[in-house]
Scaffold this motif. Structure first.
Motif, PDB file in Angstrom:
ATOM      1  N   SER A  84       6.959  -8.895   1.914  1.00 55.71           N
ATOM      2  CA  SER A  84       6.707  -8.004   3.039  1.00 55.71           C
ATOM      3  C   SER A  84       8.009  -7.529   3.648  1.00 55.71           C
ATOM      4  O   SER A  84       8.950  -8.285   3.790  1.00 55.71           O
ATOM      5  CB  SER A  84       5.879  -8.728   4.106  1.00 55.71           C
ATOM      6  N   SER A  85       8.061  -6.256   3.999  1.00 54.80           N
ATOM      7  CA  SER A  85       9.201  -5.693   4.709  1.00 54.80           C
ATOM      8  C   SER A  85       8.725  -4.458   5.442  1.00 54.80           C
ATOM      9  O   SER A  85       7.584  -4.049   5.318  1.00 54.80           O
ATOM     10  CB  SER A  85      10.345  -5.369   3.738  1.00 54.80           C
ATOM     11  N   SER A  86       9.593  -3.854   6.229  1.00 53.85           N
ATOM     12  CA  SER A  86       9.161  -2.713   7.021  1.00 53.85           C
ATOM     13  C   SER A  86      10.289  -1.714   7.161  1.00 53.85           C
ATOM     14  O   SER A  86      11.436  -2.002   6.865  1.00 53.85           O
ATOM     15  CB  SER A  86       8.688  -3.177   8.403  1.00 53.85           C
ATOM     16  N   ALA A  87       9.928  -0.514   7.608  1.00 57.02           N
ATOM     17  CA  ALA A  87      10.919   0.523   7.857  1.00 57.02           C
ATOM     18  C   ALA A  87      10.486   1.321   9.065  1.00 57.02           C
ATOM     19  O   ALA A  87       9.447   1.074   9.655  1.00 57.02           O
ATOM     20  CB  ALA A  87      11.080   1.423   6.636  1.00 57.02           C
ATOM     21  N   SER A  88      11.305   2.293   9.470  1.00 57.77           N
ATOM     22  CA  SER A  88      11.047   2.974  10.735  1.00 57.77           C
ATOM     23  C   SER A  88      10.016   4.076  10.611  1.00 57.77           C
ATOM     24  O   SER A  88       9.860   4.714   9.577  1.00 57.77           O
ATOM     25  CB  SER A  88      12.342   3.591  11.258  1.00 57.77           C
TER      26      SER A  88
ATOM     27  N   ALA B 140      -5.118   6.394   2.470  1.00 60.88           N
ATOM     28  CA  ALA B 140      -5.467   5.287   3.357  1.00 60.88           C
ATOM     29  C   ALA B 140      -6.979   5.089   3.391  1.00 60.88           C
ATOM     30  O   ALA B 140      -7.722   5.965   3.814  1.00 60.88           O
ATOM     31  CB  ALA B 140      -4.942   5.554   4.764  1.00 60.88           C
ATOM     32  N   LEU B 141      -7.411   3.917   2.912  1.00 61.90           N
ATOM     33  CA  LEU B 141      -8.833   3.559   2.999  1.00 61.90           C
ATOM     34  C   LEU B 141      -9.183   3.054   4.386  1.00 61.90           C
ATOM     35  O   LEU B 141     -10.280   3.259   4.881  1.00 61.90           O
ATOM     36  CB  LEU B 141      -9.171   2.463   1.980  1.00 61.90           C
ATOM     37  N   GLU B 142      -8.232   2.352   4.988  1.00 60.46           N
ATOM     38  CA  GLU B 142      -8.446   1.774   6.316  1.00 60.46           C
ATOM     39  C   GLU B 142      -7.083   1.580   6.971  1.00 60.46           C
ATOM     40  O   GLU B 142      -6.089   1.354   6.289  1.00 60.46           O
ATOM     41  CB  GLU B 142      -9.182   0.436   6.204  1.00 60.46           C
ATOM     42  N   VAL B 143      -7.047   1.686   8.281  1.00 66.55           N
ATOM     43  CA  VAL B 143      -5.821   1.476   9.041  1.00 66.55           C
ATOM     44  C   VAL B 143      -6.087   0.388  10.070  1.00 66.55           C
ATOM     45  O   VAL B 143      -7.016   0.481  10.868  1.00 66.55           O
ATOM     46  CB  VAL B 143      -5.358   2.758   9.754  1.00 66.55           C
ATOM     47  N   LYS B 144      -5.287  -0.671  10.024  1.00 66.51           N
ATOM     48  CA  LYS B 144      -5.471  -1.820  10.895  1.00 66.51           C
ATOM     49  C   LYS B 144      -4.244  -2.010  11.772  1.00 66.51           C
ATOM     50  O   LYS B 144      -3.174  -1.486  11.475  1.00 66.51           O
ATOM     51  CB  LYS B 144      -5.698  -3.087  10.065  1.00 66.51           C
ATOM     52  N   SER B 145      -4.405  -2.786  12.818  1.00 73.23           N
ATOM     53  CA  SER B 145      -3.252  -3.149  13.632  1.00 73.23           C
ATOM     54  C   SER B 145      -2.360  -4.082  12.839  1.00 73.23           C
ATOM     55  O   SER B 145      -2.823  -4.807  11.950  1.00 73.23           O
ATOM     56  CB  SER B 145      -3.707  -3.835  14.921  1.00 73.23           C
ATOM     57  N   ALA B 146      -1.076  -4.069  13.126  1.00 71.54           N
ATOM     58  CA  ALA B 146      -0.146  -4.958  12.446  1.00 71.54           C
ATOM     59  C   ALA B 146      -0.408  -6.400  12.871  1.00 71.54           C
ATOM     60  O   ALA B 146      -0.985  -6.666  13.926  1.00 71.54           O
ATOM     61  CB  ALA B 146       1.288  -4.569  12.767  1.00 71.54           C
ATOM     62  N   SER B 147       0.020  -7.347  12.043  1.00 72.29           N
ATOM     63  CA  SER B 147      -0.136  -8.765  12.362  1.00 72.29           C
ATOM     64  C   SER B 147       1.097  -9.507  11.880  1.00 72.29           C
ATOM     65  O   SER B 147       1.687  -9.166  10.852  1.00 72.29           O
ATOM     66  CB  SER B 147      -1.381  -9.343  11.684  1.00 72.29           C
ATOM     67  N   ILE B 148       1.482 -10.532  12.638  1.00 74.98           N
ATOM     68  CA  ILE B 148       2.619 -11.352  12.213  1.00 74.98           C
ATOM     69  C   ILE B 148       2.181 -12.366  11.158  1.00 74.98           C
ATOM     70  O   ILE B 148       3.019 -13.048  10.585  1.00 74.98           O
ATOM     71  CB  ILE B 148       3.253 -12.084  13.406  1.00 74.98           C
ATOM     72  N   MET B 149       0.878 -12.451  10.907  1.00 72.51           N
ATOM     73  CA  MET B 149       0.349 -13.358   9.896  1.00 72.51           C
ATOM     74  C   MET B 149      -0.213 -12.529   8.744  1.00 72.51           C
ATOM     75  O   MET B 149      -1.296 -11.942   8.867  1.00 72.51           O
ATOM     76  CB  MET B 149      -0.738 -14.255  10.488  1.00 72.51           C
ATOM     77  N   PRO B 150       0.500 -12.428   7.618  1.00 72.05           N
ATOM     78  CA  PRO B 150       0.045 -11.587   6.509  1.00 72.05           C
ATOM     79  C   PRO B 150      -1.364 -11.923   6.032  1.00 72.05           C
ATOM     80  O   PRO B 150      -2.115 -11.031   5.643  1.00 72.05           O
ATOM     81  CB  PRO B 150       1.086 -11.863   5.410  1.00 72.05           C
ATOM     82  N   ASN B 151      -1.733 -13.214   6.055  1.00 72.04           N
ATOM     83  CA  ASN B 151      -3.057 -13.592   5.581  1.00 72.04           C
ATOM     84  C   ASN B 151      -4.172 -13.076   6.470  1.00 72.04           C
ATOM     85  O   ASN B 151      -5.340 -13.088   6.081  1.00 72.04           O
ATOM     86  CB  ASN B 151      -3.149 -15.117   5.458  1.00 72.04           C
TER      87      ASN B 151
END
Length: 219
Positions: A51-55, A93-104
């Motif tokens: 997992s990683s992220s960008a702006s 995008a099939l679905e858009v969810k809020s981010a989570s600090i827990m990948p699972n």
């Protein structure tokens, strides 16, 4: 990518070339591998998951049906938004969810081929590879080509209809043998498995994961 206040109307970015100029990095949560033991250890972060992220430099918001693809300015894992009819678009995008600090804790619908974390970096500029504040998780499906997230295809998040080995590692159902199993359910306790289950596989605890047992049956 701030959430709208109650009663307000969120601004939708104008559709057109370069809309939703979000800079993304693929969170390759493709397949769940587990160690072999009576209690199977979750090793997804060591095998197919990272997992990683960008702006997100434009403040656009992702919605179901939006498309994206590889970002040529942020190789090798950068992704950005495209109009779905643009040549650079590779997923929707099939679905858009809020981010989570827990990948699972991020559970995408069946058919999800890739999971993308969208992050926002504040300021006039930012390093595309330097994280930021996670805002959304996009469950994406490939526009063309293979669909590893389909049930039985051997990739994506584990879903009912997938197949696993005797060590609870996801495999392609077409190559499954007598020692392998089909996923009949993903439940909290072994006693919750359906009657056809022949191999209930107890997993080690993982924060956020909504199931602890893979109910395996004959392929």
């Amino acid at each position: 990518m701030a959430h709208p206040q109650p009663g307000s109307t969120p601004n939708r970015p104008r559709r057109g070339a370069g809309c939703l100029q979000s800079l993304l990095v693929l969170a390759v949560i493709l397949g769940l591998g587990f160690g072999a033991s009576k209690i199977f250890g979750d090793e997804s972060s060591k095998s197919k998951a990272s997992s990683s992220s960008a702006s997100d430099g434009q403040g656009g918001s992702w919605e179901i049906g939006d498309c994206g693809g590889p970002d040529p300015e942020n190789k090798p894992d950068g992704y950005r938004a495209f109009d779905c009819d643009e040549s650079g678009a590779t997923f929707k995008a099939l679905e858009v969810k809020s981010a989570s600090i827990m990948p699972n804790a991020i559970q995408c619908p069946a058919g999800t081929d890739l999971i993308i974390q969208v992050s926002r970096v504040f300021g006039s500029s930012g390093d595309k590879k330097s994280g930021g504040i996670p805002t959304n998780t996009v469950c994406g499906r490939n526009l063309t080509g293979d669909h590893p997230g389909d049930a039985g295809a051997g990739g994506g998040q584990l879903v009912e209809g997938d197949c696993v080995s005797s060590t609870a590692k996801e495999i392609v159902c077409a190559s499954a043998g007598a020692a392998d199993f089909k996923v009949l359910g993903l439940v909290d306790k072994k006693t919750d498995c359906p009657a056809a289950t022949t191999e209930p596989m107890q997993l080690m605890m993982a924060l956020g994961r909504p199931y602890n047992v893979i109910c395996g049956g004959k392929v």
